[in-house]
Design an enzyme around this catalytic site. Structure first.
Site, short mmCIF file in Angstrom:
data_model
loop_
_atom_site.label_atom_id
_atom_site.label_comp_id
_atom_site.label_asym_id
_atom_site.label_seq_id
_atom_site.Cartn_x
_atom_site.Cartn_y
_atom_site.Cartn_z
N LEU A 9 -51.80 14.70 19.46
CA LEU A 9 -50.42 14.36 19.78
C LEU A 9 -49.67 13.95 18.53
O LEU A 9 -48.48 13.77 18.55
CB LEU A 9 -50.39 13.25 20.83
CG LEU A 9 -51.21 13.58 22.09
CD1 LEU A 9 -51.29 12.38 23.00
CD2 LEU A 9 -50.60 14.77 22.81
N ARG A 10 -50.39 13.76 17.45
CA ARG A 10 -49.82 13.47 16.12
C ARG A 10 -49.18 12.09 16.02
O ARG A 10 -48.49 11.80 15.05
CB ARG A 10 -48.81 14.54 15.71
CG ARG A 10 -49.41 15.93 15.57
CD ARG A 10 -50.58 15.95 14.62
NE ARG A 10 -50.80 17.29 14.06
CZ ARG A 10 -51.77 17.58 13.23
NH1 ARG A 10 -52.64 16.66 12.88
NH2 ARG A 10 -51.91 18.80 12.74
N ASP A 47 -57.75 22.51 21.73
CA ASP A 47 -57.81 22.10 20.32
C ASP A 47 -56.40 22.11 19.72
O ASP A 47 -56.20 22.51 18.57
CB ASP A 47 -58.76 22.98 19.51
CG ASP A 47 -59.19 22.29 18.20
OD1 ASP A 47 -59.12 21.05 18.14
OD2 ASP A 47 -59.59 22.99 17.27
#
Lengths: 426, 320
Positions: free
Chosen positions: A64-65, A306
């Protein structure tokens, strides 16, 4: 809200259901399948004619950064992508900045993610502080903060004694350990599978033995410590074979494969296509075929996206300098269907690999339409063909090797705890 | 992105990025075009006006005085304006991105970019970017990218072989040395197989060969004496200093003993075999001075032919 989903074909692998029937949702839970509960009167209904009604997808790897890489993606953008992809539960790896190695960070993330439109987020905590492979994290505290497993994302613990201790410590509490298998020395400066294509294009190769040697190490340590090992992103035929043998020998191990690796191989690098720069690398066609077969026969437990959003600057570089990764949340379902179609698998079996099976790996009561369970539901048209374009992708990451391609399977509705998180455009 | 980006839709040469996938006719056309250019150097006025008014930008992201100079001479003999840019950036020193640089320079009305870069695929990226941004009138010539390709070197080597041996279809050619890290070797292999050389050999210890190199259509020899037996052409590769002592090779001395081209090893080749080297040579490492300066060496003619071949490529791409 009470919702009746009518006219759909219900496919629920957890309960081995595949028939045309109605699903009843009340108070965020599945209230009935086939038969309305007593006194049920729907406030809303969804016409699922021509559509499959299945449990919301469970994704074992979605970056999700947040925190740290908000310029690549934000929780908002990626959660919209998850909902558009029919994903209602996802595990996120700890390779944020800073990594998920402190309870406060994990609490912040799970707190931020607690919105009705957002998929359920299950953080994987860092196994070592800073993912540096030296000092154990406070796993028990992290578990209380919401971590469901512990891992190193795409990094490895070089010091095998630390690795042994980390697995022992996790095993003490029964926490699953999620590890990727790639020997960093053999993979040094590698950017592609060490095969024909890398030889031709002059790219530094990552040999299959980088995977099998690392895999041998963690399988032995799993046996030694009794830790529940999950191998993340297996990439080679030899790797699949080792998992099969380890399981036959009684080692507690599960594993997953990324959706890209089911459909692509080293040849898809073409003339240095940076979208085909993935970690682990796309391997030979025979490896791809072994992954497809291993997933079909259950040696590989689950299929994951991924999901790795990378900004354009990260991809617009010579192949070896481009950042690895592909956006995946919105492609997981179509790529699952493509695999099922090409392998001639029954839908109920194929969808198990993205619903009930990953839920089992996570130890969650998700990925099911069982009565009384959370109403996490995906309704999709399996025939609708969708062109993957930058504009269509809700994820901030527009990086996918499937850009411009048409894939079958369009999500119409995604319900999370009975709440419509994704609906067709008006 | 998966079609051959160096040919236009009519199959004509748009850029020169790699020899892989170049039709034999195009390679032959380049060599034929190069032939009359060798005479330009003999004239009192060493210039032809084919690229008058055109701008050739030498974009060297990796240092190479030698290659840059040969491109510069070739462009000047074609009457082009030459702008040399040495852009020393490693991937670690972040600044302007590669494509930012390209955008800025194409705004300066470049006609041809000659690109040298340490990363395999950089010229492809530039060519694709130019096409995607509607500037495909700018041509890209790969002057060496990472380990991938050095097509003008491959072509000048073919010119040299043709000059001395005429017919490619009767030759046995051996490429000796660090194939793994060599863009030159990859371009040579593609060129030789495309031109119909029936036997291309590579000779090296296993540490200096790519995995599955035989998939490129070559026969692998680990024993140099065995590999040189009966060959018509010996193409030596340069061994980089940093690879001489370490995990790839124990020492330059041992390398020279087993893989250095010495007169006695050369005796195993055909008596009229020619010896080539892309330069710069490491005497006493990959080649003995007696061979480098011997009668079979054609290393200096390679350099001369290199100018003509680069003139041919530039005139074909930019002479429109």
């Amino acid at each position: 809200m009470r919702i009746q989903i009518t006219n759909g074909r219900v496919v629920d692998p957890a309960n081995n259901v595949d028939r045309n029937t109605d699903v009843f949702v009340a108070d965020g839970l599945i209230a009935g399948v086939g038969k309305a509960p007593a006194g049920f009167n729907a406030e809303a209904s969804i016409d699922a004619a021509g559509c499959i009604v299945c449990p919301g997808l469970v994704d074992l790897a979605a970056r999700l950064r947040e925190p740290g890489f908000e310029y690549r993606a934000t929780l908002e953008s990626e959660m919209a992508a998850a909902a558009a992809g029919g994903i209602t539960s996802l595990a996120c790896p700890p390779d944020t900045d800073p990594p998920l190695d402190e309870p406060g960070l994990v609490e912040m993330l799970t707190h931020r993610a607690r919105l009705p439109d957002f998929a359920h987020v299950y953080p994987v905590g860092a196994l070592t502080v800073g993912l540096a492979g030296q000092r154990l994290t406070e796993m028990a505290e992290l578990a209380e903060a919401g971590c469901v497993a512990f891992g190193q994302a795409n990094t490895v613990i070089l010091d095998t004694q630390v690795l042994l201790r980390a697995m022992q410590y996790a095993a003490t509490f029964g926490f699953p350990v999620w590890l990727s298998a790639q020997d960093p020395y053999l993979a040094r400066s590698g950017v592609a599978h060490d095969g024909e294509v890398a030889a031709r294009l002059g790219l530094t190769g990552i040999p299959v033995v980088a995977e099998t040697i690392a895999l041998a190490t963690i399988l032995h340590l799993a046996q030694e410590t009794g830790a529940r090992l999950h191998v993340a992103r297996i990439s080679s035929a030899a790797g699949v074979e080792m998992i099969r043998a380890a399981r036959a020998a009684g080692i507690k191990v599960s594993c997953d494969v990324a959706a890209h690796h089911l459909h692509l191989c080293e040849n898809d690098i073409g003339f240095f296509n940076p979208h085909a720069r993935l970690d682990p690398p796309l391997r030979a066609l025979s490896d791809r075929d072994a992954l497809r077969a291993g997933l079909a026969d259950g040696t590989v437990d689950a299929l994951c996206s991924d999901h790795t959003p990378v900004d354009d600057d990260g991809k617009q570089a010579p192949f070896g300098e481009a950042e690895a990764g592909a956006t995946g949340l919105e492609l997981l379902l179509p790529l699952t269907l493509k695999w099922a179609h090409e392998m001639k698998l029954p839908l109920v079996k194929a969808l198990a690999r993205v619903t009930s099976d990953p839920a089992r790996v996570l130890g969650l009561a998700a990925g099911t339409l069982g009565v009384g369970r959370a109403a996490d539901i995906c309704i999709f048209d399996p025939e609708a063909r969708v062109r993957i374009t930058r504009e269509r992708l809700k994820s901030q990451g527009k990086n996918t090797p499937f850009l411009g391609q048409e894939l079958a399977g369009e999500v119409r509705y995604t319900l999370i705890d009975g709440h419509p998180a994704h609906t067709p455009p008006l | 992105m998966n079609s051959n980006p160096q040919l236009n839709k009519h199959g004509e040469l748009q850029h020169l990025l790699t020899i892989e996938g170049l039709p034999r006719e195009i390679i032959a056309a380049i060599l034929d075009t190069a032939a009359p250019f060798t005479e330009v150097a003999e004239r009192e006025v060493k210039k032809v006006p084919l690229l008058r008014g055109k701008s050739v930008f030498n974009l060297f992201f990796e240092n190479s005085t030698r290659t840059r100079t040969t491109f510069e001479i070739a462009a000047k003999r074609l009457s082009a304006d030459v702008i040399n840019l040495n852009i020393n950036t490693s991937s670690t020193t972040k600044g302007e991105t590669l494509l930012d640089t390209v955008d800025n320079l194409s705004a300066l009305q470049a006609d041809i970019f000659v690109v040298r870069h340490a990363s395999s695929g950089a010229p492809h990226l530039i060519a694709q970017h130019l096409a995607a941004t509607g500037r495909d009138h700018i041509r890209v010539i790969n002057a060496g990218d990472g380990r991938h390709a050095h097509p003008t070197q491959g072509l000048l080597d073919m010119y040299t072989i043709r000059h001395y041996k005429k017919d490619f279809t009767r030759l046995t050619v051996a490429i000796v040395g660090d194939v793994l890290h060599s863009r030159v070797a990859r371009s040579q292999i593609h060129a030789l197989t495309t031109l119909g050389v029936p036997e291309v050999r590579v000779i090296a210890p296993k540490t200096l060969l790519p995995t599955q190199v035989e998939q490129m259509g070559v026969r692998v020899f680990n024993d140099m004496r065995e590999g040189l037996r009966g060959v018509d052409v010996v193409m030596m590769l340069r061994l980089q200093n940093e690879r001489m002592n370490g995990a790839l090779l124990p020492s330059p001395q041992e390398y020279f003993k087993y893989y250095g081209l010495t007169p006695d090893k050369l005796d195993l080749a055909k008596p009229d075999a020619i010896v080539m080297h892309p330069g710069p040579m490491n005497r006493g490492v990959e080649i003995d001075s007696a061979v480098a300066d011997g009668r079979q060496a054609v290393i200096l003619p390679q350099v001369t032919f290199g100018i003509a071949v680069r003139m041919a490529v530039m005139s074909m791409l930019g002479g429109a």
